[in-house]
Write a protein that holds these residues in place. Sequence first.
Motif, PDB file in Angstrom:
ATOM      1  N   PHE A   1      51.329  42.394  39.085  1.00 56.73           N
ATOM      2  CA  PHE A   1      51.445  41.954  37.699  1.00 56.73           C
ATOM      3  C   PHE A   1      52.243  40.655  37.634  1.00 56.73           C
ATOM      4  O   PHE A   1      51.862  39.714  36.929  1.00 56.73           O
ATOM      5  CB  PHE A   1      52.113  43.029  36.838  1.00 56.73           C
TER       6      PHE A   1
ATOM      7  N   GLU B   1      44.681  48.575  36.553  1.00 54.63           N
ATOM      8  CA  GLU B   1      45.075  47.701  37.653  1.00 54.63           C
ATOM      9  C   GLU B   1      45.401  46.318  37.111  1.00 54.63           C
ATOM     10  O   GLU B   1      44.690  45.803  36.243  1.00 54.63           O
ATOM     11  CB  GLU B   1      43.929  47.568  38.668  1.00 54.63           C
ATOM     12  N   PRO B   2      46.433  45.669  37.641  1.00 52.84           N
ATOM     13  CA  PRO B   2      46.697  44.283  37.245  1.00 52.84           C
ATOM     14  C   PRO B   2      45.603  43.375  37.819  1.00 52.84           C
ATOM     15  O   PRO B   2      44.807  43.799  38.644  1.00 52.84           O
ATOM     16  CB  PRO B   2      48.060  43.985  37.865  1.00 52.84           C
TER      17      PRO B   2
ATOM     18  N   SER C   1      40.743  45.610  29.493  1.00 54.04           N
ATOM     19  CA  SER C   1      41.917  46.410  29.835  1.00 54.04           C
ATOM     20  C   SER C   1      41.605  47.293  31.024  1.00 54.04           C
ATOM     21  O   SER C   1      40.442  47.504  31.370  1.00 54.04           O
ATOM     22  CB  SER C   1      42.365  47.266  28.643  1.00 54.04           C
TER      23      SER C   1
ATOM     24  N   PHE D   1      47.156  47.587  31.678  1.00 50.56           N
ATOM     25  CA  PHE D   1      47.156  46.138  31.571  1.00 50.56           C
ATOM     26  C   PHE D   1      46.013  45.703  30.671  1.00 50.56           C
ATOM     27  O   PHE D   1      44.969  46.360  30.613  1.00 50.56           O
ATOM     28  CB  PHE D   1      46.989  45.507  32.960  1.00 50.56           C
TER      29      PHE D   1
ATOM     30  N   HIS E   1      52.531  48.542  41.248  1.00 55.18           N
ATOM     31  CA  HIS E   1      51.724  47.482  40.619  1.00 55.18           C
ATOM     32  C   HIS E   1      52.556  46.299  40.127  1.00 55.18           C
ATOM     33  O   HIS E   1      52.006  45.268  39.753  1.00 55.18           O
ATOM     34  CB  HIS E   1      50.930  48.046  39.450  1.00 55.18           C
TER      35      HIS E   1
ATOM     36  N   CYS F   1      53.598  52.535  38.742  1.00 54.21           N
ATOM     37  CA  CYS F   1      54.031  51.354  37.985  1.00 54.21           C
ATOM     38  C   CYS F   1      54.831  50.411  38.884  1.00 54.21           C
ATOM     39  O   CYS F   1      54.615  49.194  38.867  1.00 54.21           O
ATOM     40  CB  CYS F   1      54.875  51.764  36.785  1.00 54.21           C
TER      41      CYS F   1
ATOM     42  N   GLU G   1      50.126  37.749  38.771  1.00 46.34           N
ATOM     43  CA  GLU G   1      49.173  37.358  37.712  1.00 46.34           C
ATOM     44  C   GLU G   1      49.896  36.650  36.575  1.00 46.34           C
ATOM     45  O   GLU G   1      49.390  35.689  36.010  1.00 46.34           O
ATOM     46  CB  GLU G   1      48.437  38.584  37.173  1.00 46.34           C
TER      47      GLU G   1
ATOM     48  N   GLY H   1      51.273  43.942  30.045  1.00 48.90           N
ATOM     49  CA  GLY H   1      51.402  45.056  30.980  1.00 48.90           C
ATOM     50  C   GLY H   1      52.335  46.115  30.426  1.00 48.90           C
ATOM     51  O   GLY H   1      53.355  45.790  29.817  1.00 48.90           O
TER      52      GLY H   1
ATOM     53  N   TYR I   1      48.607  38.022  28.405  1.00 49.08           N
ATOM     54  CA  TYR I   1      48.484  39.009  29.469  1.00 49.08           C
ATOM     55  C   TYR I   1      49.561  40.053  29.201  1.00 49.08           C
ATOM     56  O   TYR I   1      50.743  39.718  29.112  1.00 49.08           O
ATOM     57  CB  TYR I   1      48.681  38.337  30.820  1.00 49.08           C
TER      58      TYR I   1
ATOM     59  N   ALA J   1      55.506  42.144  28.767  1.00 45.14           N
ATOM     60  CA  ALA J   1      55.686  43.345  29.578  1.00 45.14           C
ATOM     61  C   ALA J   1      56.452  44.369  28.746  1.00 45.14           C
ATOM     62  O   ALA J   1      57.510  44.057  28.202  1.00 45.14           O
ATOM     63  CB  ALA J   1      56.454  43.022  30.857  1.00 45.14           C
TER      64      ALA J   1
END
Length: 173
Positions: A91, A164-165, A161, A149, A87, A84, A94, A75, A73, A106
């Motif tokens: 993130f 939004e997370p 992709s 993301f 969100h 950012c 998740e 971001g 995953y 990240a």
Amino acid sequence: MLALVVVLTVISLLNLFLTVGLLGKVREQADRLAKVEAGAPPMLPNGAAINDFTTTTLDGERLTLEELTGEMYVGFFNWNCEVCHEHLPAFIAEAKRMPGRRQVLAVVRGTPEQAVEMTSQLNPVARVVVEEKQGPVQRAFQLYATPAFCILNPNHTIQVSGYEPGLKTPARS
């Protein structure tokens, strides 16, 4: 009198060069906004393979594409981007659903000093990379907008992709 004319000419030319440069930046931003509004992904399209990269995490760990194993995953954030920051909690939520911190990456655009607020929140749940605009990881994903993301397959291709997370894939629905 001649000196005044020369000074005014130099100032006028400088103003002209700055205006042309600013217009180029405005055009670049307009192109990016048009892509976002058209629903274009913020990076390579789904199914595309990520390019190789080498970087260092905030913890000092050397990180390459080969070291991203399993489903990841990912971001991308910008330290001074209001959206950012908005969100970030989603993130992180998740990221906590992933099997472990090593399955989350990240990337924060900026300097370590600028990004300290974000990285202090991200570091417990992800491997964190801080890099300037168009750093090695951003180039590998061909990132052009943040926040962004994605879920990366074990074969280093983008499964899904978006902006939004909480991305949904058939396996994660």
